[in-house]
Design a protein around this motif. Structure first.
Motif, PDB file in Angstrom:
ATOM      1  N   PRO A  31       3.594  12.054 -18.951  1.00  0.00           N
ATOM      2  CA  PRO A  31       2.470  13.000 -18.881  1.00  0.00           C
ATOM      3  C   PRO A  31       2.421  13.852 -20.151  1.00  0.00           C
ATOM      4  O   PRO A  31       3.433  14.001 -20.843  1.00  0.00           O
ATOM      5  N   PRO A  32       1.251  14.391 -20.475  1.00  0.00           N
ATOM      6  CA  PRO A  32       1.174  15.255 -21.664  1.00  0.00           C
ATOM      7  C   PRO A  32       2.054  16.490 -21.500  1.00  0.00           C
ATOM      8  O   PRO A  32       2.375  16.898 -20.382  1.00  0.00           O
ATOM      9  N   MET A  33       2.443  17.076 -22.622  1.00  0.00           N
ATOM     10  CA  MET A  33       3.358  18.222 -22.595  1.00  0.00           C
ATOM     11  C   MET A  33       2.767  19.383 -21.797  1.00  0.00           C
ATOM     12  O   MET A  33       3.493  20.105 -21.109  1.00  0.00           O
ATOM     13  N   GLU A  34       1.439  19.553 -21.866  1.00  0.00           N
ATOM     14  CA  GLU A  34       0.805  20.636 -21.105  1.00  0.00           C
ATOM     15  C   GLU A  34       1.055  20.459 -19.605  1.00  0.00           C
ATOM     16  O   GLU A  34       1.287  21.429 -18.883  1.00  0.00           O
ATOM     17  N   ALA A  39       3.716  21.988 -14.566  1.00  0.00           N
ATOM     18  CA  ALA A  39       4.604  21.628 -13.453  1.00  0.00           C
ATOM     19  C   ALA A  39       5.788  22.589 -13.394  1.00  0.00           C
ATOM     20  O   ALA A  39       6.221  22.997 -12.308  1.00  0.00           O
ATOM     21  N   LEU A  40       6.299  22.971 -14.560  1.00  0.00           N
ATOM     22  CA  LEU A  40       7.388  23.955 -14.627  1.00  0.00           C
ATOM     23  C   LEU A  40       6.950  25.276 -14.005  1.00  0.00           C
ATOM     24  O   LEU A  40       7.675  25.873 -13.203  1.00  0.00           O
ATOM     25  N   GLY A 102      17.997  10.908 -25.439  1.00  0.00           N
ATOM     26  CA  GLY A 102      16.964  11.562 -24.635  1.00  0.00           C
ATOM     27  C   GLY A 102      16.263  12.691 -25.382  1.00  0.00           C
ATOM     28  O   GLY A 102      16.878  13.393 -26.175  1.00  0.00           O
ATOM     29  N   ARG A 103      14.971  12.861 -25.090  1.00  0.00           N
ATOM     30  CA  ARG A 103      14.171  13.929 -25.712  1.00  0.00           C
ATOM     31  C   ARG A 103      14.098  15.137 -24.778  1.00  0.00           C
ATOM     32  O   ARG A 103      14.203  15.000 -23.569  1.00  0.00           O
ATOM     33  N   PHE A 104      13.861  16.311 -25.391  1.00  0.00           N
ATOM     34  CA  PHE A 104      13.708  17.533 -24.595  1.00  0.00           C
ATOM     35  C   PHE A 104      12.540  17.404 -23.623  1.00  0.00           C
ATOM     36  O   PHE A 104      12.635  17.821 -22.468  1.00  0.00           O
ATOM     37  N   ALA A 105      11.412  16.844 -24.066  1.00  0.00           N
ATOM     38  CA  ALA A 105      10.227  16.730 -23.211  1.00  0.00           C
ATOM     39  C   ALA A 105      10.547  15.942 -21.941  1.00  0.00           C
ATOM     40  O   ALA A 105      10.111  16.305 -20.837  1.00  0.00           O
ATOM     41  N   ASP A 106      11.319  14.873 -22.076  1.00  0.00           N
ATOM     42  CA  ASP A 106      11.681  14.075 -20.903  1.00  0.00           C
ATOM     43  C   ASP A 106      12.724  14.788 -20.048  1.00  0.00           C
ATOM     44  O   ASP A 106      12.677  14.707 -18.815  1.00  0.00           O
ATOM     45  N   ALA A 107      13.650  15.486 -20.693  1.00  0.00           N
ATOM     46  CA  ALA A 107      14.636  16.277 -19.945  1.00  0.00           C
ATOM     47  C   ALA A 107      13.917  17.340 -19.114  1.00  0.00           C
ATOM     48  O   ALA A 107      14.255  17.573 -17.949  1.00  0.00           O
TER      49      ALA A 107
END
Length: 195
Positions: A31-34, A39-40, A102-107
């Motif tokens: 999903p896009p970062m936004e 979701a956070l 792993g990337r931060f966005a996926d984490a």
């Protein structure tokens, strides 16, 4: 709307049955970062709402310290968001130190999903505490153990690690760093007066 509900239920089942596969599926959704940040925010608000509800059920005097902060919308939501971002950053960074990719966005996506599942499980636990307190206490232990197990599995999936014991040890070290950092941060801000 039912499509989203079906997806969430299916992902929740897969997370319990095959955590690594579910983690890979979540990352593949990309999903896009936004959407990840939204979701956070959603899970942080959900967690604070649940904490406020739990405070009504606690005996008088138990609503001080950390619970009071986490149940306060003006402090709890930012504290939840900061904690989850810190966990995701630690998951990505510490794993990277040991050769993970792993990337931060996926984490962040995986941590938000786990937090969502945790709040749902805690809602079930709260109902169990009202109906049969000993069952609620057992559920609390089960929820904590399950959360740790899923966290190890998701971290391993994120970075492509195979040795779960080493991942667990890395998580313990990361947890110590995070708790120490948060305690110093809250202490410097004068937020936590009683832990």
């Amino acid at each position: 709307m039912s499509g989203w509900r079906d997806l969430l239920v299916d992902l929740a089942r897969e997370t319990l049955r095959s955590p690594r596969k579910a983690a890979g599926r979540l990352v593949a959704l990309d999903p896009p970062m936004e959407a990840r940040w939204l979701a956070l925010l959603f899970v942080a608000v959900f967690a604070v709402f649940e904490t406020r509800l739990a405070l009504f059920l606690m005996p008088i005097g138990a609503e001080s310290g950390v619970f009071a902060i986490l149940g306060n919308p003006w402090l709890g939501v930012p504290a939840q968001i900061a904690s989850l971002v810190l966990i995701a950053a630690a998951m990505a960074w510490i794993g990277g130190l040991f050769g993970g990719g792993g990337r931060f966005a996926d984490a962040l996506l995986l941590v938000v999903w786990l937090e969502f599942l945790l709040t749902v499980a805690q809602a079930v636990q709260m109902v169990a505490m009202l109906v049969l307190p000993p069952l609620g206490a057992l559920l609390a232990i089960g929820v904590l153990a399950g959360f740790l197990w899923l966290m190890v599995q998701f971290t391993a999936a994120l970075h492509g690690f195979q040795n779960l014991f080493k991942v667990f040890l890395g998580m313990v070290a990361g947890f110590v760093v995070i708790v120490t950092t948060l305690a110093m941060l809250f202490g410097a801000l004068g937020i936590v007066t009683q832990v």
